[in-house]
Write a protein that holds these residues in place. Structure first.
Motif, PDB file in Angstrom:
ATOM      1  N   GLN A 100       0.800  -1.220   0.000  1.00  0.00           N
ATOM      2  CA  GLN A 100       0.000   0.000   0.000  1.00  0.00           C
ATOM      3  C   GLN A 100       0.835   1.273   0.000  1.00  0.00           C
ATOM      4  O   GLN A 100       0.313   2.348   0.300  1.00  0.00           O
ATOM      5  CB  GLN A 100      -0.929   0.032   1.220  1.00  0.00           C
ATOM      6  CG  GLN A 100      -2.105  -0.915   1.134  1.00  0.00           C
ATOM      7  CD  GLN A 100      -3.034  -0.766   2.324  1.00  0.00           C
ATOM      8  OE1 GLN A 100      -2.817   0.071   3.205  1.00  0.00           O
ATOM      9  NE2 GLN A 100      -4.068  -1.596   2.363  1.00  0.00           N
ATOM     10  N   GLN A 101       2.117   1.198  -0.377  1.00  0.00           N
ATOM     11  CA  GLN A 101       2.939   2.388  -0.263  1.00  0.00           C
ATOM     12  C   GLN A 101       2.417   3.532  -1.135  1.00  0.00           C
ATOM     13  O   GLN A 101       2.428   4.707  -0.721  1.00  0.00           O
ATOM     14  CB  GLN A 101       4.401   2.082  -0.616  1.00  0.00           C
ATOM     15  CG  GLN A 101       4.646   1.587  -2.043  1.00  0.00           C
ATOM     16  CD  GLN A 101       4.604   0.089  -2.146  1.00  0.00           C
ATOM     17  OE1 GLN A 101       3.915  -0.561  -1.337  1.00  0.00           O
ATOM     18  NE2 GLN A 101       5.323  -0.481  -3.095  1.00  0.00           N
ATOM     19  N   TYR A 102       1.925   3.222  -2.350  1.00  0.00           N
ATOM     20  CA  TYR A 102       1.418   4.277  -3.225  1.00  0.00           C
ATOM     21  C   TYR A 102       0.112   4.855  -2.688  1.00  0.00           C
ATOM     22  O   TYR A 102      -0.133   6.061  -2.799  1.00  0.00           O
ATOM     23  CB  TYR A 102       1.222   3.723  -4.638  1.00  0.00           C
ATOM     24  CG  TYR A 102       2.485   3.156  -5.242  1.00  0.00           C
ATOM     25  CD1 TYR A 102       3.498   3.993  -5.714  1.00  0.00           C
ATOM     26  CD2 TYR A 102       2.679   1.776  -5.314  1.00  0.00           C
ATOM     27  CE1 TYR A 102       4.667   3.465  -6.253  1.00  0.00           C
ATOM     28  CE2 TYR A 102       3.837   1.244  -5.853  1.00  0.00           C
ATOM     29  CZ  TYR A 102       4.830   2.087  -6.319  1.00  0.00           C
ATOM     30  OH  TYR A 102       5.992   1.572  -6.847  1.00  0.00           O
ATOM     31  N   VAL A 103      -0.692   4.000  -2.101  1.00  0.00           N
ATOM     32  CA  VAL A 103      -1.939   4.480  -1.498  1.00  0.00           C
ATOM     33  C   VAL A 103      -1.631   5.375  -0.302  1.00  0.00           C
ATOM     34  O   VAL A 103      -2.276   6.412  -0.100  1.00  0.00           O
ATOM     35  CB  VAL A 103      -2.827   3.295  -1.086  1.00  0.00           C
ATOM     36  CG1 VAL A 103      -4.104   3.779  -0.408  1.00  0.00           C
ATOM     37  CG2 VAL A 103      -3.162   2.442  -2.297  1.00  0.00           C
ATOM     38  N   ARG A 104      -0.612   4.983   0.479  1.00  0.00           N
ATOM     39  CA  ARG A 104      -0.237   5.814   1.630  1.00  0.00           C
ATOM     40  C   ARG A 104       0.305   7.161   1.162  1.00  0.00           C
ATOM     41  O   ARG A 104       0.041   8.189   1.785  1.00  0.00           O
ATOM     42  CB  ARG A 104       0.791   5.081   2.496  1.00  0.00           C
ATOM     43  CG  ARG A 104       0.188   3.932   3.316  1.00  0.00           C
ATOM     44  CD  ARG A 104       1.173   3.446   4.364  1.00  0.00           C
ATOM     45  NE  ARG A 104       2.296   2.747   3.739  1.00  0.00           N
ATOM     46  CZ  ARG A 104       2.329   1.437   3.530  1.00  0.00           C
ATOM     47  NH1 ARG A 104       1.288   0.694   3.879  1.00  0.00           N
ATOM     48  NH2 ARG A 104       3.374   0.859   2.974  1.00  0.00           N
ATOM     49  N   TRP A 105       1.075   7.170   0.076  1.00  0.00           N
ATOM     50  CA  TRP A 105       1.557   8.444  -0.459  1.00  0.00           C
ATOM     51  C   TRP A 105       0.387   9.337  -0.889  1.00  0.00           C
ATOM     52  O   TRP A 105       0.404  10.548  -0.654  1.00  0.00           O
ATOM     53  CB  TRP A 105       2.488   8.189  -1.651  1.00  0.00           C
ATOM     54  CG  TRP A 105       3.779   7.534  -1.275  1.00  0.00           C
ATOM     55  CD1 TRP A 105       4.277   7.346  -0.009  1.00  0.00           C
ATOM     56  CD2 TRP A 105       4.746   6.953  -2.162  1.00  0.00           C
ATOM     57  NE1 TRP A 105       5.482   6.690  -0.043  1.00  0.00           N
ATOM     58  CE2 TRP A 105       5.804   6.438  -1.359  1.00  0.00           C
ATOM     59  CE3 TRP A 105       4.821   6.809  -3.545  1.00  0.00           C
ATOM     60  CZ2 TRP A 105       6.909   5.800  -1.908  1.00  0.00           C
ATOM     61  CZ3 TRP A 105       5.924   6.176  -4.101  1.00  0.00           C
ATOM     62  CH2 TRP A 105       6.958   5.678  -3.287  1.00  0.00           C
ATOM     63  N   ALA A 106      -0.622   8.730  -1.534  1.00  0.00           N
ATOM     64  CA  ALA A 106      -1.796   9.503  -1.937  1.00  0.00           C
ATOM     65  C   ALA A 106      -2.534  10.047  -0.715  1.00  0.00           C
ATOM     66  O   ALA A 106      -2.991  11.199  -0.708  1.00  0.00           O
ATOM     67  CB  ALA A 106      -2.733   8.630  -2.774  1.00  0.00           C
ATOM     68  N   GLY A 107      -2.635   9.217   0.339  1.00  0.00           N
ATOM     69  CA  GLY A 107      -3.263   9.699   1.559  1.00  0.00           C
ATOM     70  C   GLY A 107      -2.487  10.835   2.204  1.00  0.00           C
ATOM     71  O   GLY A 107      -3.069  11.797   2.712  1.00  0.00           O
ATOM     72  N   GLN A 108      -1.156  10.724   2.188  1.00  0.00           N
ATOM     73  CA  GLN A 108      -0.342  11.813   2.725  1.00  0.00           C
ATOM     74  C   GLN A 108      -0.494  13.085   1.904  1.00  0.00           C
ATOM     75  O   GLN A 108      -0.504  14.193   2.447  1.00  0.00           O
ATOM     76  CB  GLN A 108       1.120  11.369   2.771  1.00  0.00           C
ATOM     77  CG  GLN A 108       1.405  10.270   3.792  1.00  0.00           C
ATOM     78  CD  GLN A 108       2.795   9.686   3.651  1.00  0.00           C
ATOM     79  OE1 GLN A 108       3.576  10.110   2.808  1.00  0.00           O
ATOM     80  NE2 GLN A 108       3.104   8.687   4.481  1.00  0.00           N
ATOM     81  N   ALA A 109      -0.624  12.922   0.574  1.00  0.00           N
ATOM     82  CA  ALA A 109      -0.847  14.094  -0.271  1.00  0.00           C
ATOM     83  C   ALA A 109      -2.181  14.754   0.056  1.00  0.00           C
ATOM     84  O   ALA A 109      -2.287  15.987   0.115  1.00  0.00           O
ATOM     85  CB  ALA A 109      -0.798  13.699  -1.745  1.00  0.00           C
ATOM     86  N   LEU A 110      -3.216  13.932   0.298  1.00  0.00           N
ATOM     87  CA  LEU A 110      -4.509  14.485   0.696  1.00  0.00           C
ATOM     88  C   LEU A 110      -4.397  15.229   2.019  1.00  0.00           C
ATOM     89  O   LEU A 110      -4.948  16.322   2.182  1.00  0.00           O
ATOM     90  CB  LEU A 110      -5.534  13.362   0.823  1.00  0.00           C
ATOM     91  CG  LEU A 110      -6.179  12.849  -0.458  1.00  0.00           C
ATOM     92  CD1 LEU A 110      -7.110  11.686  -0.144  1.00  0.00           C
ATOM     93  CD2 LEU A 110      -6.953  13.953  -1.152  1.00  0.00           C
TER      94      LEU A 110
END
Length: 351
Positions: free
Chosen positions: A92-102
């Motif tokens: 989920q690293q890419y999903v976590r990056w997207a969440g951090q961007a949000l």
């Protein structure tokens, strides 16, 4: 009688089928043993979910239905949540990056609002003497400070205002206006109260079931239920506080809770008539009584398409407006419009 939908459901149906297909395909890929052994596969699945689905949402939902582009942001939040549910934790690293961007965007937006809070307060107070309606004052303040009306943010602020802060507020009426309520003789409040009570019972039972299966899903469902309750409560308060008005300047102001708002100059109206039943859906005809859970009893026909503002900045145009007011005959007499002379029926079985 077969009812025709005023808006095509094909784009929404196509998006729903594609969404299910994408989720099924990605789930099948994730279930393969090679998924954890090939680094490119988690990246590809994350790209499909985080980028592909918002693009499909824009092409198949936003553009056909002419929704505000800002709704794509809400879709992106939804696909991030979907990614957390669909993709295994170690990938989920890419999903976590997207969440951090949000999170970074939210912090930036909050910081920007704080830095401009004093300017917003001054602009709000300057607009207050010109209009008693809080949403219009907020819209004017955001437009003056940021150069944009910020309709989605105004809608969210009004939701919390009407649900939590409006209990000592009196109905918002302009001076010398004739007022026509929409809840005293209808079952709107009873329906909304029943839905709220059933939602509370459902929320408790569903939460007990989901918390044993997945606490994260249970928490998300609880937040959605609470948001729905706030929405129902805010709508009920807005229906009481925002009646239909015929101003001294001969402008008809129709506000259906805080969902639909339309301002019609008296000169823009051609005809009007009482309705014995719900009108048949047709292009150019908008049923404004649906948020009241009540059949409309008055049909207004306009000389040209009129802009109707909805939630989150949604805009519709319509030449015919079906609405409900407690004193439909009184409003018809006040408007002094000729009756509809087309000769054709505008009503039929309730869809």
């Amino acid at each position: 009688m077969v009812a025709r939908f005023p808006v095509s459901i094909r784009p929404a149906l196509g998006f729903s089928l594609l969404l299910l297909a994408v989720i099924l395909v990605e789930w099948l890929i994730i279930r393969q043993p090679v998924f954890t052994q090939t680094p490119l596969l988690p990246a590809a699945v994350s790209f499909d979910v985080l980028v592909g689905l918002p693009i499909l949402f824009y092409l198949l939902i936003v553009r056909p239905y002419r929704l505000p582009v800002s709704t794509v942001a809400a879709a992106f939040v939804a696909v991030v949540a979907l990614g957390h549910w669909l993709i295994p934790g170690p990938q989920q690293q890419y999903v976590r990056w997207a969440g951090q961007a949000l999170g970074a965007v939210e912090v930036l937006t909050f910081t920007l609002a704080l830095l401009n809070l004093r300017r917003l307060q001054r602009a709000f107070r300057a607009a207050r003497p010109h209009t008693p309606e809080v949403a219009e004052c907020l819209t004017a303040a955001f437009r003056q400070v940021f150069g944009r009306p910020m309709a989605p943010l105004v809608f969210e602020l009004m939701l919390f205002y009407y649900a939590l802060l409006s209990w000592r507020t009196r109905p918002i009426v302009a001076a010398s206006s004739r007022v026509f309520t929409t809840y005293q003789n209808s079952a709107c409040m009873a329906y909304l109260g029943t839905i709220a009570l059933l939602s509370v019972a459902e929320m408790g039972a569903l939460h007990l079931l989901l918390v044993r299966w997945n606490p994260l899903v249970a928490g998300a469902a609880l937040v959605l239920h609470l948001y729905g309750l706030l929405l129902l409560l805010a709508h009920a308060r807005a229906v009481r506080l925002l009646p239909v008005q015929l101003t001294a300047d001969q402008e008809l102001v129709i506000q259906v809770g805080f969902f639909w708002t339309v301002r019609l100059p008296r000169a823009a109206l051609l005809t009007a008539q009482l309705l014995p039943d719900t009108p048949v859906p047709a292009p150019g005809r908008l049923n404004l009584a649906r948020p009241l859970l009540t059949p409309p009893n008055l049909l207004l026909v306009c000389a040209s398409p009129q802009a109707v503002t909805g939630p989150y900045g949604l805009r519709r145009t319509a030449c015919e407006l079906a609405l409900y007011v407690d004193d439909a005959a009184g409003l018809l007499a006040a408007l002094a419009l000729p009756p509809n002379s087309t000769g054709g029926p505008v009503f039929g079985n309730k869809p």
